[in-house]
Design an enzyme around this catalytic site. Structure first.
Site, short mmCIF file in Angstrom:
data_model
loop_
_atom_site.label_atom_id
_atom_site.label_comp_id
_atom_site.label_asym_id
_atom_site.label_seq_id
_atom_site.Cartn_x
_atom_site.Cartn_y
_atom_site.Cartn_z
N ASN A 223 0.65 -1.15 -0.03
CA ASN A 223 0.14 0.06 -0.03
C ASN A 223 1.01 1.20 -0.06
O ASN A 223 1.73 1.51 0.91
CB ASN A 223 -0.92 -0.04 1.09
CG ASN A 223 -1.69 1.12 1.42
OD1 ASN A 223 -1.67 2.27 0.54
ND2 ASN A 223 -2.51 1.33 2.38
N ASN B 96 3.14 4.73 -10.35
CA ASN B 96 1.89 4.41 -11.33
C ASN B 96 0.47 4.25 -10.57
O ASN B 96 -0.34 4.36 -10.96
CB ASN B 96 1.86 3.46 -12.17
CG ASN B 96 0.79 3.06 -12.84
OD1 ASN B 96 0.17 3.68 -13.69
ND2 ASN B 96 0.31 1.76 -12.30
N SER C 17 -1.84 12.96 -15.22
CA SER C 17 -3.18 13.06 -16.12
C SER C 17 -3.51 14.34 -16.48
O SER C 17 -3.09 15.45 -16.20
CB SER C 17 -4.17 12.52 -15.00
OG SER C 17 -5.47 12.54 -15.90
N TYR D 210 -9.48 13.65 -7.52
CA TYR D 210 -8.44 13.08 -8.58
C TYR D 210 -7.74 14.12 -9.38
O TYR D 210 -6.43 13.98 -9.58
CB TYR D 210 -9.17 12.15 -9.81
CG TYR D 210 -8.56 11.52 -10.66
CD1 TYR D 210 -7.49 10.55 -10.25
CD2 TYR D 210 -8.33 12.03 -11.97
CE1 TYR D 210 -6.71 9.78 -11.46
CE2 TYR D 210 -7.50 11.57 -12.92
CZ TYR D 210 -6.60 10.38 -12.61
OH TYR D 210 -6.05 9.66 -13.44
N SER D 211 -8.69 14.95 -9.86
CA SER D 211 -7.69 16.05 -10.84
C SER D 211 -6.87 16.93 -10.05
O SER D 211 -5.71 17.18 -10.47
CB SER D 211 -8.95 16.90 -11.51
OG SER D 211 -10.03 17.37 -10.53
N THR D 212 -7.23 17.18 -8.56
CA THR D 212 -6.54 18.02 -8.01
C THR D 212 -5.33 17.34 -7.62
O THR D 212 -4.11 17.76 -7.55
CB THR D 212 -7.12 18.59 -6.57
OG1 THR D 212 -8.33 19.18 -7.09
CG2 THR D 212 -6.34 19.32 -5.76
N LYS E 24 -3.75 14.87 -9.17
CA LYS E 24 -2.88 14.84 -10.43
C LYS E 24 -2.09 16.16 -10.80
O LYS E 24 -0.80 16.10 -11.11
CB LYS E 24 -3.67 14.40 -11.59
CG LYS E 24 -4.00 12.79 -11.32
CD LYS E 24 -2.84 12.05 -11.52
CE LYS E 24 -3.38 10.58 -11.03
NZ LYS E 24 -2.16 9.72 -11.18
#
Length: 256
Positions: free
Chosen positions: A68, A95, A147, A164-166, A168
């Site tokens: 983890n 990744n 991303s 997620y966007s923050t 990345k």
């Protein structure tokens, strides 16, 4: 291939989240070009499947580990195991990733924290631990998987996952900052920002909005495996020895 700019013979690559999806694709291209492979994720069975395929097909050494990446204790243990088994880690691919689709006003705090813990904290912890070894050896290639969601704001009907966007976007800046900090040690730190590829993480979005995504893409297509592999191979080998701190969008131009 000995003189190739892309030859990885004798190198060892550690790939987090290497049991499936983009991580497995990257592991495969590295093995194809001669690297020994260590893959880790929370699901060791998937990782074992990856390494069995790589050893059988390419004849390289490959091992699977359970980890983890958000746990500092587990990260330290895995890195030490990989160093013991392979003697070095020359390439690190961060990744492992998590996402959570939800309207911002409804997103639970624990969902936000889960995404940040894997995508940002995990990238930091693994880079820190592997980086110590790379600094001692005077060489290393670190490839972070960002991303295009971290490069531009998507409308909610395409991507409604602000955590997620923050995360990345944070990975992209982490890449640049770390590259600046470690350039003097012989380390290279770059990132790949994939667009829409068909993976377990994106399959629901693609199933619903594939036509919209393709229509808005300048190249009118989704990402394919070899395109991502080419970018990863470039950043892992000698071809990119004058490149650091860069975020390469592999997205058919969707981030333009």
């Amino acid at each position: 291939m000995a003189d190739s700019l892309f030859d990885l013979t004798g190198r060892t690559a550690l790939i987090t989240g290497g049991g499936s999806g983009l991580g497995r694709n990257i592991a495969e291209i590295f093995a194809e070009y001669g690297a020994n492979i260590a893959v880790c994720s929370r699901k060791i069975a998937n990782c074992q499947e990856t390494v069995d395929q790589l050893e059988s097909r390419y004849g390289i050494k490959a091992l699977a580990y359970e980890c983890n990446v958000g746990s500092e204790e587990q990260v330290k243990a895995v890195v030490q195991s990989v160093l013991s088994d392979f003697d070095s880690i020359d390439i690190l691919v961060n990744n492992s990733g998590a996402t959570w689709g939800e309207e911002t006003e409804k997103m639970p705090l624990d969902a936000w924290e889960k995404v940040m813990n894997v995508n940002v904290t995990g990238t930091f912890l693994m880079s820190k631990e592997v980086g110590r070894h790379m600094i001692r050896s005077g060489y290393g290639k670190i490839i972070n998987i960002g991303s295009v969601a971290g490069l531009r704001a998507e409308p909610p009907e395409v991507l409604n996952a602000i955590g997620y966007s923050t995360s990345k976007a944070a990975v992209h800046h982490f890449t640049k900052d770390l590259a600046r900090k470690w350039a003097g040690h012989g380390l290279y730190v770059n990132a790949i920002a994939p667009g829409f590829f068909e993976t377990k993480m994106t399959k629901h979005v693609i199933a619903q909005y594939a036509d919209t995504i393709v229509h808005k893409n300048p190249m009118k297509k989704l990402g394919d495996t070899r395109s991502l592999q080419g970018a990863a191979l470039f950043l892992a080998g000698a071809a990119s020895d004058y490149i650091t701190g860069q975020v390469i969008a592999v997205d058919g131009g969707s981030s333009l």
